[in-house]
Design a protein around this motif. Structure first.
Motif, PDB file in Angstrom:
ATOM      1  N   CYS A 153       5.485   3.419   6.921  1.00 42.52           N
ATOM      2  CA  CYS A 153       6.167   2.443   6.074  1.00 42.52           C
ATOM      3  C   CYS A 153       5.707   2.603   4.633  1.00 42.52           C
ATOM      4  O   CYS A 153       4.702   3.241   4.347  1.00 42.52           O
ATOM      5  N   TYR A 154       6.443   1.996   3.733  1.00 34.65           N
ATOM      6  CA  TYR A 154       6.172   2.145   2.303  1.00 34.65           C
ATOM      7  C   TYR A 154       6.529   0.839   1.594  1.00 34.65           C
ATOM      8  O   TYR A 154       7.043  -0.101   2.205  1.00 34.65           O
ATOM      9  N   GLY A 155       6.232   0.806   0.291  1.00 37.34           N
ATOM     10  CA  GLY A 155       6.632  -0.341  -0.513  1.00 37.34           C
ATOM     11  C   GLY A 155       5.718  -1.549  -0.404  1.00 37.34           C
ATOM     12  O   GLY A 155       6.124  -2.662  -0.725  1.00 37.34           O
ATOM     13  N   LEU A 156       4.477  -1.347   0.038  1.00 37.12           N
ATOM     14  CA  LEU A 156       3.521  -2.450   0.119  1.00 37.12           C
ATOM     15  C   LEU A 156       3.331  -3.050  -1.273  1.00 37.12           C
ATOM     16  O   LEU A 156       2.988  -2.338  -2.227  1.00 37.12           O
ATOM     17  N   GLN A 157       3.595  -4.325  -1.405  1.00 39.98           N
ATOM     18  CA  GLN A 157       3.510  -5.006  -2.696  1.00 39.98           C
ATOM     19  C   GLN A 157       2.084  -5.515  -2.946  1.00 39.98           C
ATOM     20  O   GLN A 157       1.341  -5.778  -2.011  1.00 39.98           O
ATOM     21  N   GLU A 158       1.740  -5.672  -4.205  1.00 39.75           N
ATOM     22  CA  GLU A 158       0.385  -6.108  -4.543  1.00 39.75           C
ATOM     23  C   GLU A 158       0.057  -7.473  -3.926  1.00 39.75           C
ATOM     24  O   GLU A 158      -1.052  -7.693  -3.454  1.00 39.75           O
ATOM     25  N   SER A 159       1.017  -8.366  -3.868  1.00 42.27           N
ATOM     26  CA  SER A 159       0.765  -9.668  -3.241  1.00 42.27           C
ATOM     27  C   SER A 159       0.445  -9.495  -1.753  1.00 42.27           C
ATOM     28  O   SER A 159      -0.389 -10.225  -1.198  1.00 42.27           O
ATOM     29  N   GLN A 160       1.087  -8.530  -1.097  1.00 49.39           N
ATOM     30  CA  GLN A 160       0.806  -8.254   0.316  1.00 49.39           C
ATOM     31  C   GLN A 160      -0.580  -7.627   0.484  1.00 49.39           C
ATOM     32  O   GLN A 160      -1.299  -7.958   1.424  1.00 49.39           O
ATOM     33  N   MET A 161      -0.943  -6.735  -0.437  1.00 50.17           N
ATOM     34  CA  MET A 161      -2.282  -6.138  -0.406  1.00 50.17           C
ATOM     35  C   MET A 161      -3.340  -7.233  -0.480  1.00 50.17           C
ATOM     36  O   MET A 161      -4.307  -7.245   0.284  1.00 50.17           O
ATOM     37  N   ARG A 162      -3.143  -8.144  -1.399  1.00 47.80           N
ATOM     38  CA  ARG A 162      -4.126  -9.220  -1.604  1.00 47.80           C
ATOM     39  C   ARG A 162      -4.142 -10.187  -0.417  1.00 47.80           C
ATOM     40  O   ARG A 162      -5.193 -10.679  -0.035  1.00 47.80           O
TER      41      ARG A 162
END
Length: 172
Positions: A94-103
């Motif tokens: 998968c791709y497109g991990l957003q910074e809010s999701q990382m945090r």
């Protein structure tokens, strides 16, 4: 922005990402038919990630007997598809991990050192094991590319946890 850390032993909110060669999929959280492991890698720019993911792909049949495996990064669709094609990986990518999701996952976030590396902030490596009910069993995160779990040891430990229905640790 405040960093959060998911709590082991608790269900976590489902997170959906687009997948190379398919539509979206729930990569973490939510009910699943079996145990699952979610690996986050830095992206196409990281040669250490490729070595780790190539090792994962080599032992994927052993892992797949026990768990669903999903791998993701903050890369674009084009970068993820290029890696998938170049390395011939068999796991869901998968791709497109957003910074809010990382945090939300408690991952360390880095900014690129140059445009040659990548153009946006990206997640440092992480591994998340989940029970079928979406509760988090195990978390392994790193603040850089050199620290990764040993795949053989991790699988052995997860087989033990699954077989013996071990309780979540680190909750005190």
């Amino acid at each position: 922005m405040t960093d959060t850390k998911p709590r082991v032993g608790e269900r976590i909110e489902p997170m959906t990402l687009p997948m190379v060669g398919s539509d979206e999929m729930v990569v973490i959280g939510g009910d699943k038919p079996r145990w699952s492991m979610f690996f986050v890698y830095r992206g196409r720019h990281c040669p250490r990630c490729k070595r780790f993911l190539n090792k994962l792909n080599a032992v994927l049949p052993d892992w797949s007997k026990h768990m669903e495996i999903v791998v993701a990064s903050a890369d674009t669709a084009e970068k993820a598809a290029a890696d998938y094609a170049e390395f011939g990986w068999d796991f869901d990518l998968c791709y497109g991990l957003q910074e809010s999701q990382m945090r939300a996952l408690g991952l360390y976030v880095s900014s690129p050192l140059s445009e040659a590396e990548t153009s946006t902030n990206f997640a440092e490596p992480g591994a998340f094991a989940m029970r079928p009910d979406g509760s988090l069993m195990l978390v392994d995160i790193s603040n850089g590319p050199a620290a990764r779990p040993d795949l053989e040891e991790l699988l052995d430990g997860m087989i033990f946890n699954i077989t013996n229905d071990r309780p979540v640790r680190g909750t005190v």
